[in-house]
Design a protein around this motif. Structure first.
Motif, PDB file in Angstrom:
ATOM      1  N   ASN A 161      -7.957   3.407   1.233  1.00  0.00           N
ATOM      2  CA  ASN A 161      -6.973   3.880   0.253  1.00  0.00           C
ATOM      3  C   ASN A 161      -7.571   3.904  -1.150  1.00  0.00           C
ATOM      4  O   ASN A 161      -7.281   4.806  -1.942  1.00  0.00           O
ATOM      5  CB  ASN A 161      -5.727   3.005   0.287  1.00  0.00           C
ATOM      6  CG  ASN A 161      -4.774   3.393   1.401  1.00  0.00           C
ATOM      7  OD1 ASN A 161      -4.571   4.568   1.670  1.00  0.00           O
ATOM      8  ND2 ASN A 161      -4.207   2.413   2.072  1.00  0.00           N
ATOM      9  N   ARG A 162      -8.408   2.911  -1.449  1.00  0.00           N
ATOM     10  CA  ARG A 162      -9.045   2.922  -2.770  1.00  0.00           C
ATOM     11  C   ARG A 162     -10.025   4.081  -2.879  1.00  0.00           C
ATOM     12  O   ARG A 162     -10.135   4.709  -3.934  1.00  0.00           O
ATOM     13  CB  ARG A 162      -9.736   1.586  -3.038  1.00  0.00           C
ATOM     14  CG  ARG A 162     -10.277   1.478  -4.464  1.00  0.00           C
ATOM     15  CD  ARG A 162     -10.713   0.072  -4.827  1.00  0.00           C
ATOM     16  NE  ARG A 162     -11.869  -0.377  -4.044  1.00  0.00           N
ATOM     17  CZ  ARG A 162     -12.460  -1.559  -4.210  1.00  0.00           C
ATOM     18  NH1 ARG A 162     -11.982  -2.417  -5.111  1.00  0.00           N
ATOM     19  NH2 ARG A 162     -13.504  -1.901  -3.472  1.00  0.00           N
ATOM     20  N   ALA A 184      -7.330  -1.214   2.651  1.00  0.00           N
ATOM     21  CA  ALA A 184      -7.384  -1.186   1.187  1.00  0.00           C
ATOM     22  C   ALA A 184      -8.615  -0.427   0.700  1.00  0.00           C
ATOM     23  O   ALA A 184      -8.576   0.252  -0.334  1.00  0.00           O
ATOM     24  CB  ALA A 184      -7.397  -2.607   0.639  1.00  0.00           C
ATOM     25  N   TYR A 185      -9.703  -0.522   1.442  1.00  0.00           N
ATOM     26  CA  TYR A 185     -10.926   0.182   1.051  1.00  0.00           C
ATOM     27  C   TYR A 185     -10.777   1.698   1.192  1.00  0.00           C
ATOM     28  O   TYR A 185     -11.202   2.458   0.316  1.00  0.00           O
ATOM     29  CB  TYR A 185     -12.104  -0.307   1.898  1.00  0.00           C
ATOM     30  CG  TYR A 185     -12.518  -1.725   1.603  1.00  0.00           C
ATOM     31  CD1 TYR A 185     -13.373  -2.029   0.546  1.00  0.00           C
ATOM     32  CD2 TYR A 185     -12.056  -2.775   2.392  1.00  0.00           C
ATOM     33  CE1 TYR A 185     -13.754  -3.344   0.278  1.00  0.00           C
ATOM     34  CE2 TYR A 185     -12.429  -4.087   2.129  1.00  0.00           C
ATOM     35  CZ  TYR A 185     -13.277  -4.371   1.078  1.00  0.00           C
ATOM     36  OH  TYR A 185     -13.647  -5.666   0.809  1.00  0.00           O
ATOM     37  N   GLU A 238       0.824  -1.216   0.000  1.00  0.00           N
ATOM     38  CA  GLU A 238       0.000   0.000   0.000  1.00  0.00           C
ATOM     39  C   GLU A 238       0.851   1.256   0.000  1.00  0.00           C
ATOM     40  O   GLU A 238       0.546   2.228  -0.708  1.00  0.00           O
ATOM     41  CB  GLU A 238      -0.920   0.004   1.216  1.00  0.00           C
ATOM     42  CG  GLU A 238      -2.148  -0.856   1.084  1.00  0.00           C
ATOM     43  CD  GLU A 238      -3.076  -0.687   2.267  1.00  0.00           C
ATOM     44  OE1 GLU A 238      -4.234  -0.280   2.062  1.00  0.00           O
ATOM     45  OE2 GLU A 238      -2.643  -0.942   3.398  1.00  0.00           O
ATOM     46  N   VAL A 272      -5.711   2.171  -8.759  1.00  0.00           N
ATOM     47  CA  VAL A 272      -7.024   1.607  -8.419  1.00  0.00           C
ATOM     48  C   VAL A 272      -7.049   0.117  -8.723  1.00  0.00           C
ATOM     49  O   VAL A 272      -7.541  -0.690  -7.916  1.00  0.00           O
ATOM     50  CB  VAL A 272      -8.150   2.330  -9.190  1.00  0.00           C
ATOM     51  CG1 VAL A 272      -9.484   1.594  -9.008  1.00  0.00           C
ATOM     52  CG2 VAL A 272      -8.281   3.769  -8.721  1.00  0.00           C
ATOM     53  N   HIS A 273      -6.498  -0.273  -9.868  1.00  0.00           N
ATOM     54  CA  HIS A 273      -6.476  -1.694 -10.239  1.00  0.00           C
ATOM     55  C   HIS A 273      -5.662  -2.507  -9.234  1.00  0.00           C
ATOM     56  O   HIS A 273      -6.044  -3.640  -8.882  1.00  0.00           O
ATOM     57  CB  HIS A 273      -5.903  -1.860 -11.646  1.00  0.00           C
ATOM     58  CG  HIS A 273      -6.765  -1.294 -12.731  1.00  0.00           C
ATOM     59  ND1 HIS A 273      -8.146  -1.349 -12.689  1.00  0.00           N
ATOM     60  CD2 HIS A 273      -6.447  -0.653 -13.897  1.00  0.00           C
ATOM     61  CE1 HIS A 273      -8.645  -0.763 -13.770  1.00  0.00           C
ATOM     62  NE2 HIS A 273      -7.638  -0.339 -14.515  1.00  0.00           N
ATOM     63  N   LEU A 275      -5.194  -1.792  -6.079  1.00  0.00           N
ATOM     64  CA  LEU A 275      -5.990  -1.882  -4.852  1.00  0.00           C
ATOM     65  C   LEU A 275      -7.177  -2.819  -5.033  1.00  0.00           C
ATOM     66  O   LEU A 275      -7.585  -3.504  -4.089  1.00  0.00           O
ATOM     67  CB  LEU A 275      -6.452  -0.482  -4.435  1.00  0.00           C
ATOM     68  CG  LEU A 275      -5.331   0.430  -3.936  1.00  0.00           C
ATOM     69  CD1 LEU A 275      -5.794   1.895  -3.893  1.00  0.00           C
ATOM     70  CD2 LEU A 275      -4.844   0.001  -2.555  1.00  0.00           C
ATOM     71  N   ASP A 276      -7.727  -2.861  -6.250  1.00  0.00           N
ATOM     72  CA  ASP A 276      -8.785  -3.831  -6.550  1.00  0.00           C
ATOM     73  C   ASP A 276      -8.282  -5.252  -6.289  1.00  0.00           C
ATOM     74  O   ASP A 276      -9.002  -6.087  -5.716  1.00  0.00           O
ATOM     75  CB  ASP A 276      -9.220  -3.729  -8.010  1.00  0.00           C
ATOM     76  CG  ASP A 276     -10.056  -2.486  -8.304  1.00  0.00           C
ATOM     77  OD1 ASP A 276     -10.564  -1.871  -7.345  1.00  0.00           O
ATOM     78  OD2 ASP A 276     -10.193  -2.149  -9.493  1.00  0.00           O
ATOM     79  N   THR A 319      -8.046   7.100  -3.619  1.00  0.00           N
ATOM     80  CA  THR A 319      -7.522   7.048  -4.986  1.00  0.00           C
ATOM     81  C   THR A 319      -8.627   7.319  -5.997  1.00  0.00           C
ATOM     82  O   THR A 319      -8.418   8.042  -6.989  1.00  0.00           O
ATOM     83  CB  THR A 319      -6.877   5.675  -5.246  1.00  0.00           C
ATOM     84  OG1 THR A 319      -5.912   5.406  -4.227  1.00  0.00           O
ATOM     85  CG2 THR A 319      -6.183   5.642  -6.595  1.00  0.00           C
ATOM     86  N   LEU A 320      -9.806   6.759  -5.759  1.00  0.00           N
ATOM     87  CA  LEU A 320     -10.941   7.035  -6.638  1.00  0.00           C
ATOM     88  C   LEU A 320     -11.318   8.511  -6.599  1.00  0.00           C
ATOM     89  O   LEU A 320     -11.729   9.088  -7.616  1.00  0.00           O
ATOM     90  CB  LEU A 320     -12.140   6.173  -6.229  1.00  0.00           C
ATOM     91  CG  LEU A 320     -12.035   4.676  -6.559  1.00  0.00           C
ATOM     92  CD1 LEU A 320     -13.134   3.894  -5.843  1.00  0.00           C
ATOM     93  CD2 LEU A 320     -12.128   4.449  -8.067  1.00  0.00           C
ATOM     94  N   ASP A 360     -16.939   2.015  -0.486  1.00  0.00           N
ATOM     95  CA  ASP A 360     -15.658   1.615   0.114  1.00  0.00           C
ATOM     96  C   ASP A 360     -15.519   2.150   1.531  1.00  0.00           C
ATOM     97  O   ASP A 360     -15.067   1.447   2.447  1.00  0.00           O
ATOM     98  CB  ASP A 360     -14.487   2.114  -0.735  1.00  0.00           C
ATOM     99  CG  ASP A 360     -14.140   1.157  -1.867  1.00  0.00           C
ATOM    100  OD1 ASP A 360     -14.720   0.049  -1.918  1.00  0.00           O
ATOM    101  OD2 ASP A 360     -13.288   1.504  -2.703  1.00  0.00           O
TER     102      ASP A 360
END
Length: 265
Positions: A102-103, A99-100, A61, A83-84, A86-87, A106-107, A146
């Motif tokens: 941070n995503r 991870a959620y 991360e 994003v990918h 983190l997906d 990022t989103l 998220d």
């Protein structure tokens, strides 16, 4: 005539005093109902990941987020790549809360970057809130989901249960971020009802918020800010007071009383 300073004052119980202080003083009570215990593991038992894997995920991360620092001037493509990545983490470790969040962050960057591209080709779009354009609906729905998932994964079963510092920090940030989105939805809805909004279609923003009235959304935002403040976010502490319907009601009463005191009416 102005009332005498020696006029008898109403007697307040200790509970009344505490309630009024909590309503008007953002620093008075946040975190008073939360116990942060540094002896606890970083994540609760619901995060079903081994200690070794947690270390690996944290390192991964950090590498992903480092590539998105402002000084690197990330492009849409680089943010999409993050994003990918983190997906992939979420798919492999669906109970890993960080991870959620941070995503979600990022989103949010992706929404802003894509909005800038749109505004460069359509000057009229620049005045709309980037989170509440039709083009951003799917992304902001993912952001909201998220944040909600991260909260659900780590929030304590009971408010009196202690949390770790890592857990508290995530809850503070996630509640505050989600509250901000809900508050923006409330204000856009209110502006639309007043005929001031440039958005004709209200089916924008997080899909889970569609159908709520502006006052309902503002109360939801206030609740998120209150919880974010309890877990330590200073901005949330201030916003919780500003959006608290009881504080606003009491504030209006106090202002009216002061007006009458000053005018003698």
């Amino acid at each position: 005539m102005m009332a005498s300073a020696t006029m008898a004052r109403p007697s307040l119980t200790s509970n009344d005093t505490a309630v009024l202080q909590a309503l008007f003083d953002a620093e008075s009570s946040p975190s008073s109902g939360v116990t942060i215990d540094p002896r606890l593991p970083s994540w609760p038992a619901t995060v079903l990941i081994s200690h070794d894997d947690l270390g690996t995920l944290k390192t991964l991360e950090v590498e992903i987020v480092r590539e998105l620092q402002p000084d690197k001037n990330p492009s849409v493509e680089s943010v999409q790549d993050a994003v990918h990545k983190l997906d992939s983490i979420v798919q492999r470790y669906p109970s890993y809360p960080s991870a959620y969040t941070n995503r979600a962050q990022t989103l949010r960057m992706l929404v802003d970057l894509q909005s800038n591209e749109i505004s460069n080709t359509n000057a009229n779009e620049g005045s709309l809130d980037t989170l509440f354009t039709p083009e951003a609906t799917d992304l902001v729905t993912r952001i909201f989901n998220d944040l909600s998932q991260a909260i659900d994964l780590v929030k304590p079963i009971s408010p009196v249960n202690p949390v770790s510092p890592v857990q508290a920090r995530l809850l503070a940030d996630a509640y505050t971020h989600r509250g901000y989105i809900v508050l923006k939805a409330a204000r856009i809805k209110k502006n639309h009802n007043n005929g001031d909004s440039e958005i004709d279609n209200l089916n924008v923003g997080p899909q889970r918020l569609w159908g709520f009235e502006a006052d309902q959304l503002e109360e939801m935002a206030s609740r998120d800010f209150f919880l974010g403040g309890q877990y330590g976010n200073k901005v949330a502490q201030q916003l919780a007071v500003q959006t608290n319907p009881y504080a606003k009601m009491c504030g209006a009463i106090v202002k009216e009383a002061l007006r009458k005191e000053m005018t003698g009416s």
